[in-house]
Design a protein around this motif. Structure first.
Motif, PDB file in Angstrom:
ATOM      1  N   SER A   1       0.729  -1.186  -0.255  1.00  0.00           N
ATOM      2  CA  SER A   1      -0.033   0.116  -0.111  1.00  0.00           C
ATOM      3  C   SER A   1       0.687   1.344  -0.087  1.00  0.00           C
ATOM      4  CB  SER A   1      -0.969  -0.055   1.244  1.00  0.00           C
ATOM      5  OG  SER A   1      -1.838  -0.992   1.201  1.00  0.00           O
ATOM      6  N   HIS A   2       2.258   1.078  -0.310  1.00  0.00           N
ATOM      7  CA  HIS A   2       2.876   2.290  -0.668  1.00  0.00           C
ATOM      8  C   HIS A   2       2.532   3.050  -1.728  1.00  0.00           C
ATOM      9  CE1 HIS A   2       6.332  -0.027   1.548  1.00  0.00           C
ATOM     10  NE2 HIS A   2       5.646   0.755   2.493  1.00  0.00           N
ATOM     11  N   ILE A   3       2.740   4.417  -1.791  1.00  0.00           N
ATOM     12  CA  ILE A   3       2.182   5.229  -2.858  1.00  0.00           C
ATOM     13  C   ILE A   3       3.583   5.776  -3.693  1.00  0.00           C
ATOM     14  CG2 ILE A   3       1.360   7.467  -3.786  1.00  0.00           C
ATOM     15  CD1 ILE A   3      -0.560   7.135  -1.437  1.00  0.00           C
ATOM     16  N   LEU A   4       4.210   5.385  -4.911  1.00  0.00           N
ATOM     17  CA  LEU A   4       5.332   5.762  -5.636  1.00  0.00           C
ATOM     18  C   LEU A   4       4.813   6.982  -6.453  1.00  0.00           C
ATOM     19  CD1 LEU A   4       6.379   1.943  -6.061  1.00  0.00           C
ATOM     20  CD2 LEU A   4       6.611   3.416  -3.959  1.00  0.00           C
ATOM     21  N   VAL A   5       5.572   7.849  -6.631  1.00  0.00           N
ATOM     22  CA  VAL A   5       5.256   8.911  -7.493  1.00  0.00           C
ATOM     23  C   VAL A   5       6.816   9.436  -7.868  1.00  0.00           C
ATOM     24  CG1 VAL A   5       5.496  10.435  -5.801  1.00  0.00           C
ATOM     25  CG2 VAL A   5       4.211  11.098  -7.746  1.00  0.00           C
ATOM     26  N   CYS A   6       6.701   9.582  -9.477  1.00  0.00           N
ATOM     27  CA  CYS A   6       7.660  10.437  -9.990  1.00  0.00           C
ATOM     28  C   CYS A   6       7.548  11.811  -9.874  1.00  0.00           C
ATOM     29  CB  CYS A   6       7.668  10.118 -11.564  1.00  0.00           C
ATOM     30  SG  CYS A   6       7.879   8.523 -12.132  1.00  0.00           S
ATOM     31  N   ASP A   7       8.878  12.433  -9.444  1.00  0.00           N
ATOM     32  CA  ASP A   7       8.666  13.870  -9.050  1.00  0.00           C
ATOM     33  C   ASP A   7       9.817  14.520 -10.142  1.00  0.00           C
ATOM     34  OD1 ASP A   7       8.703  16.512  -8.240  1.00  0.00           O
ATOM     35  OD2 ASP A   7      10.412  16.203  -6.604  1.00  0.00           O
ATOM     36  N   GLU A   8       9.293  15.357 -11.002  1.00  0.00           N
ATOM     37  CA  GLU A   8      10.271  16.110 -12.194  1.00  0.00           C
ATOM     38  C   GLU A   8      11.131  16.994 -11.472  1.00  0.00           C
ATOM     39  OE1 GLU A   8       9.512  18.335 -16.279  1.00  0.00           O
ATOM     40  OE2 GLU A   8       8.156  18.953 -14.743  1.00  0.00           O
ATOM     41  N   TRP A   9      10.803  17.809 -10.654  1.00  0.00           N
ATOM     42  CA  TRP A   9      11.657  18.482  -9.849  1.00  0.00           C
ATOM     43  C   TRP A   9      12.728  18.136  -9.562  1.00  0.00           C
ATOM     44  CZ3 TRP A   9       9.426  21.442 -12.923  1.00  0.00           C
ATOM     45  CH2 TRP A   9       8.102  21.888 -12.940  1.00  0.00           C
ATOM     46  N   THR A  10      12.605  16.966  -8.480  1.00  0.00           N
ATOM     47  CA  THR A  10      13.963  16.501  -7.936  1.00  0.00           C
ATOM     48  C   THR A  10      14.546  15.321  -8.756  1.00  0.00           C
ATOM     49  OG1 THR A  10      12.595  14.960  -6.701  1.00  0.00           O
ATOM     50  CG2 THR A  10      13.048  17.176  -5.518  1.00  0.00           C
ATOM     51  N   LYS A  11      13.976  14.868  -9.717  1.00  0.00           N
ATOM     52  CA  LYS A  11      14.216  13.695 -10.765  1.00  0.00           C
ATOM     53  C   LYS A  11      14.413  12.412  -9.779  1.00  0.00           C
ATOM     54  CE  LYS A  11      16.890  16.799 -13.689  1.00  0.00           C
ATOM     55  NZ  LYS A  11      17.964  17.065 -14.699  1.00  0.00           N
ATOM     56  N   THR A  12      13.277  12.193  -9.001  1.00  0.00           N
ATOM     57  CA  THR A  12      13.285  11.029  -8.079  1.00  0.00           C
ATOM     58  C   THR A  12      12.094  10.393  -8.208  1.00  0.00           C
ATOM     59  OG1 THR A  12      12.602  12.288  -6.109  1.00  0.00           O
ATOM     60  CG2 THR A  12      14.975  12.160  -6.328  1.00  0.00           C
ATOM     61  N   VAL A  13      12.054   9.111  -7.852  1.00  0.00           N
ATOM     62  CA  VAL A  13      10.894   8.300  -7.197  1.00  0.00           C
ATOM     63  C   VAL A  13      10.743   8.375  -5.989  1.00  0.00           C
ATOM     64  CG1 VAL A  13       9.588   6.058  -7.245  1.00  0.00           C
ATOM     65  CG2 VAL A  13      10.700   7.012  -9.518  1.00  0.00           C
ATOM     66  N   GLN A  14       9.618   8.772  -5.504  1.00  0.00           N
ATOM     67  CA  GLN A  14       9.189   9.117  -4.158  1.00  0.00           C
ATOM     68  C   GLN A  14       8.389   8.123  -3.491  1.00  0.00           C
ATOM     69  OE1 GLN A  14       8.565  12.979  -2.511  1.00  0.00           O
ATOM     70  NE2 GLN A  14       9.749  13.904  -4.168  1.00  0.00           N
ATOM     71  N   MET A  15       8.651   7.380  -2.128  1.00  0.00           N
ATOM     72  CA  MET A  15       7.715   6.474  -1.567  1.00  0.00           C
ATOM     73  C   MET A  15       6.886   7.039  -0.377  1.00  0.00           C
ATOM     74  SD  MET A  15       8.553   3.080   0.279  1.00  0.00           S
ATOM     75  CE  MET A  15       8.975   1.992  -0.996  1.00  0.00           C
ATOM     76  N   LEU A  16       5.478   6.959  -0.462  1.00  0.00           N
ATOM     77  CA  LEU A  16       4.973   7.585   0.664  1.00  0.00           C
ATOM     78  C   LEU A  16       4.087   6.098   1.296  1.00  0.00           C
ATOM     79  CD1 LEU A  16       3.023  10.332  -1.217  1.00  0.00           C
ATOM     80  CD2 LEU A  16       5.426  10.258  -0.280  1.00  0.00           C
ATOM     81  N   ASP A  17       3.654   6.442   2.677  1.00  0.00           N
ATOM     82  CA  ASP A  17       2.825   5.509   3.052  1.00  0.00           C
ATOM     83  C   ASP A  17       1.447   5.791   2.684  1.00  0.00           C
ATOM     84  OD1 ASP A  17       1.702   6.984   4.895  1.00  0.00           O
ATOM     85  OD2 ASP A  17       2.687   6.379   6.597  1.00  0.00           O
ATOM     86  N   LYS A  18       0.461   4.878   2.887  1.00  0.00           N
ATOM     87  CA  LYS A  18      -1.034   5.134   2.442  1.00  0.00           C
ATOM     88  C   LYS A  18      -1.690   6.347   3.215  1.00  0.00           C
ATOM     89  CE  LYS A  18      -3.061   1.997   5.911  1.00  0.00           C
ATOM     90  NZ  LYS A  18      -3.587   2.914   6.780  1.00  0.00           N
ATOM     91  N   ASP A  19      -1.030   6.775   4.058  1.00  0.00           N
ATOM     92  CA  ASP A  19      -1.742   8.208   4.637  1.00  0.00           C
ATOM     93  C   ASP A  19      -0.863   9.267   4.356  1.00  0.00           C
ATOM     94  OD1 ASP A  19      -3.534   6.551   6.141  1.00  0.00           O
ATOM     95  OD2 ASP A  19      -2.026   5.942   7.357  1.00  0.00           O
ATOM     96  N   GLY A  20      -0.030   9.269   3.335  1.00  0.00           N
ATOM     97  CA  GLY A  20       0.920  10.158   2.759  1.00  0.00           C
ATOM     98  C   GLY A  20       2.050  10.715   3.670  1.00  0.00           C
ATOM     99  N   GLN A  21       2.677   9.903   4.280  1.00  0.00           N
ATOM    100  CA  GLN A  21       3.753  10.259   5.051  1.00  0.00           C
ATOM    101  C   GLN A  21       5.166   9.582   4.230  1.00  0.00           C
ATOM    102  OE1 GLN A  21       4.278  11.539   8.287  1.00  0.00           O
ATOM    103  NE2 GLN A  21       6.408  11.619   7.700  1.00  0.00           N
ATOM    104  N   PHE A  22       5.925  10.783   3.896  1.00  0.00           N
ATOM    105  CA  PHE A  22       7.179  10.493   3.019  1.00  0.00           C
ATOM    106  C   PHE A  22       8.026   9.428   3.951  1.00  0.00           C
ATOM    107  CE2 PHE A  22      11.483  11.193   2.392  1.00  0.00           C
ATOM    108  CZ  PHE A  22      11.587  10.935   1.122  1.00  0.00           C
ATOM    109  N   LEU A  23       8.509   8.305   3.115  1.00  0.00           N
ATOM    110  CA  LEU A  23       9.280   7.301   3.691  1.00  0.00           C
ATOM    111  C   LEU A  23      10.595   7.314   3.002  1.00  0.00           C
ATOM    112  CD1 LEU A  23       6.631   4.275   3.518  1.00  0.00           C
ATOM    113  CD2 LEU A  23       7.195   5.629   5.545  1.00  0.00           C
ATOM    114  N   SER A  24      10.863   7.431   1.671  1.00  0.00           N
ATOM    115  CA  SER A  24      12.110   7.260   1.174  1.00  0.00           C
ATOM    116  C   SER A  24      12.204   7.752  -0.404  1.00  0.00           C
ATOM    117  CB  SER A  24      12.429   5.688   1.121  1.00  0.00           C
ATOM    118  OG  SER A  24      13.728   5.536   0.460  1.00  0.00           O
ATOM    119  N   HIS A  25      13.264   8.061  -0.841  1.00  0.00           N
ATOM    120  CA  HIS A  25      13.543   8.307  -2.236  1.00  0.00           C
ATOM    121  C   HIS A  25      13.919   6.664  -2.555  1.00  0.00           C
ATOM    122  CE1 HIS A  25      14.222  12.593  -1.296  1.00  0.00           C
ATOM    123  NE2 HIS A  25      13.420  12.775  -2.471  1.00  0.00           N
TER     124      HIS A  25
END
Length: 213
Positions: free
Chosen positions: A122-146
Protein backbone atom coordinates in the motif's frame (compact mmCIF):
# COMPACT_ATOMS: atom_id res chain seq x y z
CA UNK A 1 -11.51 -8.59 -27.68
CA UNK A 2 -14.54 -8.31 -29.96
CA UNK A 3 -16.73 -6.48 -27.43
CA UNK A 4 -16.46 -2.73 -26.98
CA UNK A 5 -17.99 -0.69 -24.16
CA UNK A 6 -18.11 3.08 -24.55
CA UNK A 7 -17.51 4.77 -21.20
CA UNK A 8 -17.19 8.38 -22.35
CA UNK A 9 -18.35 9.88 -25.63
CA UNK A 10 -17.46 13.53 -25.90
CA UNK A 11 -20.17 15.73 -27.38
CA UNK A 12 -18.15 18.92 -26.90
CA UNK A 13 -14.59 19.94 -26.11
CA UNK A 14 -15.04 21.13 -22.52
CA UNK A 15 -14.15 18.09 -20.37
CA UNK A 16 -11.14 16.16 -21.65
CA UNK A 17 -10.35 12.61 -20.39
CA UNK A 18 -6.64 12.54 -19.49
CA UNK A 19 -5.90 9.40 -17.49
CA UNK A 20 -7.59 6.08 -16.74
CA UNK A 21 -7.23 3.21 -14.30
CA UNK A 22 -9.13 -0.06 -14.23
CA UNK A 23 -9.74 -1.36 -10.70
CA UNK A 24 -9.06 -5.11 -10.36
CA UNK A 25 -11.01 -5.19 -7.07
CA UNK A 26 -14.27 -3.60 -8.28
CA UNK A 27 -14.04 -3.72 -12.05
CA UNK A 28 -14.69 0.03 -12.14
CA UNK A 29 -12.95 2.43 -14.47
CA UNK A 30 -11.52 5.61 -12.89
CA UNK A 31 -11.04 8.54 -15.26
CA UNK A 32 -9.23 11.80 -14.56
CA UNK A 33 -10.89 14.70 -16.43
CA UNK A 34 -9.70 18.22 -17.26
CA UNK A 35 -11.93 21.24 -17.96
CA UNK A 36 -10.07 23.23 -20.57
CA UNK A 37 -11.65 26.65 -19.99
CA UNK A 38 -11.16 27.05 -16.25
CA UNK A 39 -8.26 24.62 -15.71
CA UNK A 40 -9.97 22.46 -13.10
CA UNK A 41 -10.25 18.70 -12.89
CA UNK A 42 -12.38 15.90 -11.55
CA UNK A 43 -12.33 12.11 -11.20
CA UNK A 44 -15.23 10.06 -12.51
CA UNK A 45 -16.03 6.41 -11.81
CA UNK A 46 -17.79 4.09 -14.26
CA UNK A 47 -19.07 0.58 -13.66
CA UNK A 48 -18.45 -2.32 -16.04
CA UNK A 49 -21.52 -1.39 -18.07
CA UNK A 50 -20.13 2.07 -18.76
CA UNK A 51 -22.53 3.87 -16.41
CA UNK A 52 -21.29 6.88 -14.45
CA UNK A 53 -21.53 6.00 -10.75
CA UNK A 54 -19.43 8.67 -9.00
CA UNK A 55 -17.89 12.10 -9.54
CA UNK A 56 -15.12 13.35 -7.24
CA UNK A 57 -14.57 17.05 -7.67
CA UNK A 58 -14.91 19.16 -4.53
CA UNK A 59 -13.78 19.22 -0.89
CA UNK A 60 -15.76 21.55 1.38
CA UNK A 61 -16.72 23.60 -1.66
CA UNK A 62 -13.22 23.87 -3.11
CA UNK A 63 -11.88 22.07 -6.16
CA UNK A 64 -9.68 19.06 -5.46
CA UNK A 65 -7.96 18.83 -8.83
CA UNK A 66 -6.33 21.18 -11.30
CA UNK A 67 -4.75 18.95 -13.97
CA UNK A 68 -4.99 15.21 -13.18
CA UNK A 69 -2.51 13.42 -15.43
CA UNK A 70 -2.05 9.99 -13.81
CA UNK A 71 -4.44 8.00 -11.63
CA UNK A 72 -4.29 4.73 -9.72
CA UNK A 73 -5.97 3.00 -6.78
CA UNK A 74 -4.55 1.77 -3.50
CA UNK A 75 -5.33 -1.54 -1.82
CA UNK A 76 -7.80 0.14 0.56
CA UNK A 77 -9.81 1.59 -2.32
CA UNK A 78 -8.34 5.11 -2.18
CA UNK A 79 -8.17 6.96 -5.50
CA UNK A 80 -4.62 8.30 -5.89
CA UNK A 81 -4.11 11.10 -8.41
CA UNK A 82 -0.99 12.78 -9.72
CA UNK A 83 -2.10 16.38 -10.27
CA UNK A 84 0.58 18.30 -12.12
CA UNK A 85 -1.37 21.54 -12.28
CA UNK A 86 -1.39 21.97 -8.50
CA UNK A 87 1.90 20.12 -7.89
CA UNK A 88 0.28 17.59 -5.55
CA UNK A 89 -0.66 13.97 -5.08
CA UNK A 90 -4.37 14.01 -4.18
CA UNK A 91 -5.84 11.02 -2.33
CA UNK A 92 -9.55 10.44 -1.72
CA UNK A 93 -11.28 7.50 -0.10
CA UNK A 94 -13.54 5.23 -2.15
CA UNK A 95 -16.58 7.26 -1.11
CA UNK A 96 -14.98 10.44 -2.46
CA UNK A 97 -13.93 12.13 0.79
CA UNK A 98 -10.59 13.94 0.59
CA UNK A 99 -7.98 12.18 2.75
CA UNK A 100 -4.82 14.20 2.09
CA UNK A 101 -2.71 16.02 -0.48
CA UNK A 102 1.05 15.47 -0.66
CA UNK A 103 3.13 18.49 -1.71
CA UNK A 104 6.67 17.16 -1.53
CA UNK A 105 9.33 16.46 1.10
CA UNK A 106 9.62 18.37 3.33
CA UNK A 107 5.97 19.34 3.24
CA UNK A 108 5.25 22.20 0.87
CA UNK A 109 8.70 22.11 -0.72
CA UNK A 110 7.20 21.58 -4.15
CA UNK A 111 6.44 18.60 -6.35
CA UNK A 112 6.29 17.96 -10.09
CA UNK A 113 4.24 14.74 -10.01
CA UNK A 114 4.00 12.48 -13.05
CA UNK A 115 3.79 8.68 -13.10
CA UNK A 116 2.19 7.13 -10.02
CA UNK A 117 1.41 3.65 -8.73
CA UNK A 118 0.92 1.67 -5.52
CA UNK A 119 2.51 -1.60 -4.40
CA UNK A 120 1.58 -4.72 -2.44
CA UNK A 121 2.32 -2.94 0.86
CA UNK A 122 0.00 0.00 0.00
CA UNK A 123 2.92 2.37 -0.54
CA UNK A 124 2.31 5.24 -2.96
CA UNK A 125 5.13 5.70 -5.48
CA UNK A 126 5.35 8.89 -7.53
CA UNK A 127 7.79 10.35 -10.06
CA UNK A 128 8.89 13.89 -9.21
CA UNK A 129 10.08 15.98 -12.14
CA UNK A 130 11.68 18.68 -9.98
CA UNK A 131 13.97 16.41 -7.93
CA UNK A 132 14.24 13.71 -10.65
CA UNK A 133 13.41 11.03 -8.09
CA UNK A 134 10.82 8.37 -7.36
CA UNK A 135 9.38 9.06 -3.92
CA UNK A 136 7.73 6.51 -1.63
CA UNK A 137 4.88 7.46 0.72
CA UNK A 138 2.83 5.35 3.07
CA UNK A 139 -0.92 5.02 2.46
CA UNK A 140 -1.56 8.06 4.69
CA UNK A 141 0.80 10.38 2.83
CA UNK A 142 3.84 10.19 5.10
CA UNK A 143 7.14 10.41 3.18
CA UNK A 144 9.21 7.26 3.62
CA UNK A 145 12.10 7.26 1.19
CA UNK A 146 13.57 8.21 -2.16
CA UNK A 147 13.43 4.94 -4.04
CA UNK A 148 15.36 6.27 -6.98
CA UNK A 149 17.53 9.37 -6.89
CA UNK A 150 18.84 11.17 -9.96
CA UNK A 151 21.16 8.94 -11.93
CA UNK A 152 22.85 8.93 -15.30
CA UNK A 153 21.14 5.65 -16.08
CA UNK A 154 17.61 6.89 -15.52
CA UNK A 155 17.54 10.64 -16.12
CA UNK A 156 14.09 11.96 -15.29
CA UNK A 157 11.70 9.16 -14.19
CA UNK A 158 8.39 9.73 -15.93
CA UNK A 159 6.17 6.63 -15.95
CA UNK A 160 5.65 3.96 -13.28
CA UNK A 161 4.08 0.53 -13.11
CA UNK A 162 4.20 -2.03 -10.30
CA UNK A 163 4.23 -5.73 -11.21
CA UNK A 164 2.12 -7.60 -8.63
CA UNK A 165 3.54 -10.97 -9.74
CA UNK A 166 7.26 -10.24 -9.40
CA UNK A 167 7.09 -7.18 -7.08
CA UNK A 168 9.30 -5.29 -9.51
CA UNK A 169 8.93 -1.62 -10.34
CA UNK A 170 9.00 -0.58 -14.00
CA UNK A 171 10.22 2.97 -14.52
CA UNK A 172 10.16 4.82 -17.83
CA UNK A 173 12.62 7.65 -18.45
CA UNK A 174 11.76 10.85 -20.27
CA UNK A 175 15.36 11.55 -21.21
CA UNK A 176 17.08 8.48 -22.66
CA UNK A 177 14.54 6.05 -24.16
CA UNK A 178 15.08 3.56 -21.34
CA UNK A 179 12.64 1.39 -19.45
CA UNK A 180 14.30 0.24 -16.22
CA UNK A 181 13.14 -2.58 -13.96
CA UNK A 182 13.94 -2.36 -10.25
CA UNK A 183 13.59 -4.67 -7.28
CA UNK A 184 13.04 -3.00 -3.92
CA UNK A 185 10.80 -5.42 -1.99
CA UNK A 186 10.80 -9.22 -1.98
CA UNK A 187 7.96 -11.71 -2.10
CA UNK A 188 8.53 -12.33 1.60
CA UNK A 189 8.19 -8.60 2.31
CA UNK A 190 4.85 -8.60 0.52
CA UNK A 191 3.64 -11.58 2.53
CA UNK A 192 4.82 -10.38 5.96
CA UNK A 193 4.58 -6.58 5.54
CA UNK A 194 8.04 -6.23 7.08
CA UNK A 195 9.71 -4.00 4.51
CA UNK A 196 10.97 -0.83 6.16
CA UNK A 197 12.68 1.55 3.74
CA UNK A 198 15.52 3.64 5.10
CA UNK A 199 14.27 7.24 5.41
CA UNK A 200 15.52 9.61 2.73
CA UNK A 201 17.88 7.03 1.25
CA UNK A 202 18.12 5.32 -2.11
CA UNK A 203 16.32 2.04 -1.57
CA UNK A 204 16.59 0.20 -4.89
CA UNK A 205 18.43 -3.11 -4.70
CA UNK A 206 19.08 -3.98 -8.33
CA UNK A 207 18.07 -2.98 -11.81
CA UNK A 208 18.09 -3.91 -15.42
CA UNK A 209 17.43 -1.63 -18.35
CA UNK A 210 15.89 -2.06 -21.77
CA UNK A 211 16.67 0.56 -24.40
CA UNK A 212 14.10 1.39 -27.06
CA UNK A 213 15.41 2.80 -30.34
Amino acid sequence: MKTTTTFIKRTDSTWRPQCVYWSPSTGDLLVGMYYIYTEIGKVTRYNQSGQLTQTIELDTGRGLYSDPIYITENNNGDAVVSDFGSGTVVVTERGGRHRFSYTGHPSGSGLGPWGICTDALSHILVCDEWTKTVQMLDKDGQFLSHLLTESQEMGRPWGLSYDVSTHHLWVGSRDNNKLCVYRYITRQDALTDEHRPRPDGEAMFSSSAVEWR
